[in-house]
Design a protein around this motif. Sequence first.
Motif, PDB file in Angstrom:
ATOM      1  N   TRP A 384       5.885 -27.729  15.626  1.00 47.96           N
ATOM      2  CA  TRP A 384       6.423 -26.122  15.455  1.00 47.96           C
ATOM      3  C   TRP A 384       8.030 -25.914  15.464  1.00 47.96           C
ATOM      4  O   TRP A 384       8.422 -26.039  16.605  1.00 47.96           O
ATOM      5  N   ASP A 385       8.719 -25.596  14.605  1.00 46.71           N
ATOM      6  CA  ASP A 385       9.938 -25.612  14.450  1.00 46.71           C
ATOM      7  C   ASP A 385      10.265 -24.130  14.612  1.00 46.71           C
ATOM      8  O   ASP A 385      11.655 -23.702  14.502  1.00 46.71           O
ATOM      9  N   GLY A 386       9.495 -23.099  14.904  1.00 49.74           N
ATOM     10  CA  GLY A 386       9.879 -21.778  15.007  1.00 49.74           C
ATOM     11  C   GLY A 386       9.255 -20.961  13.739  1.00 49.74           C
ATOM     12  O   GLY A 386       8.883 -19.823  13.917  1.00 49.74           O
ATOM     13  N   THR A 387       9.221 -21.824  12.737  1.00 50.36           N
ATOM     14  CA  THR A 387       8.776 -21.132  11.366  1.00 50.36           C
ATOM     15  C   THR A 387       7.654 -21.835  10.638  1.00 50.36           C
ATOM     16  O   THR A 387       6.810 -21.218   9.952  1.00 50.36           O
ATOM     17  N   GLN A 388       7.328 -22.811  10.909  1.00 55.87           N
ATOM     18  CA  GLN A 388       6.588 -23.863  10.200  1.00 55.87           C
ATOM     19  C   GLN A 388       6.373 -25.066  11.012  1.00 55.87           C
ATOM     20  O   GLN A 388       7.079 -25.690  11.855  1.00 55.87           O
TER      21      GLN A 388
END
Length: 432
Positions: A384-388
Amino acid sequence: MGEFVIKMPDVGEGVAEAELVEWYVKPGDPVREDMVLAAVMTDKATVEIPSPVDGVVLWLGAEVGDTVAVKAPLLRIEVVGEGAVEEAQTTTTEPPVKVEPANDKPVEVKTTSAPAARPFAEEKIIEPEKSVERPAAREPAERPLASPAVRLRAQEAGVDLRQVIGTGPAGRITHDDLDQFMARGAQPAAVAPAGLARKTAIEEIKVTGLRRRIAEKMRLASSRIPHITYVEEVDVTDLEDLRATMNAGRKSDQPKLTILPFLMRALVKTIGEQPGVNATFDDDAGVVTRYGAVHIGIATQTPSGLTVPVVRHAEARSIWDVAAELTRLADAARNGTAAREELSGSTITITSLGALGGIVTTPIINHPEVAIVGVNKIMTRPVWDGTQFVPRKIMNLSSSFDHRIVDGWDAAVFVQRIKALLETPALIFIEG
């Protein structure tokens, strides 16, 4: 007739004894000068002992697995011509030996220590019967006679040596025998699938040679070192991209880069900040020795077992130089040509099982060192990169430390620094 006594040679500076790991002859076998008689091992290096004379084996002074002191009698060979019976370092006072040469004129041969032995007449050599047909295959439990080099070639070629006819003394398999077998394209006979039946066979295998050395080393490390193992997840996506780019642009004389050279360079930089992990601990004397030089041992699987060749002065090598030395040492360890000094003297060790590395391991420290870094396999995972969620290449490092010398906090800081360097690989190449 005379006797020539072959003693255990001095196989290395400071070595007082060696383990006998294989006989290639037995009493009654004819031997020729330079023919390999036995293999001995010390400090994980195997040394073959050749015959300095022609003759017939009379006596073997040890069994496989025995530890033999340097200069102790190893075997006796009956010779025709000038022979010698060596007893320790002294000259014997036995009466001269009468030898009957071809011209029927008696010749006296004194049994003094270590004279050169002359090869005797060809008709005195007892050759194996050429007319006797040897079986094409041996029994499953029968170990064929062959040198370590022949065994390695056979293993790499997928050849079962029990299927090879040996033409050397006592049926010993030579390189020529193996070449002829492979040239014929011979394959082991197909075995009919066995039905469901009870199996009652019991096989006892004496632990000798390198396997015994490994067992002793592991027992020592496990019993004397209180291990603490720290596992951390590392994102090596950028590192793998950099590695692919560097391999694509490498010169013809440069080796292909694996992940290990990058880890070794990251290790060097981290040790510069935490020198306490690049050390050995003499727990008998209560002394920790820290080293300025970074000599990295690389745990390497070989046909004989686990060895640890050492990349010396990794702190003074570029990443390409590290990779080249790593390749050279690994090849030497696997084919049994590594020198004794190339298999000792490490100050910290890396262990990796490559694609079989698993998710987590608990590596045992290479005594008397205080740290070992274990590399686990790389897997693509959703992160998870913060958005997806995005696919990233993730690898765990499983590292063990001697908890008497390295505190848990220091172990964690050490691994976290390596993690930061591997996740931002450009930092590996920045000096200072």
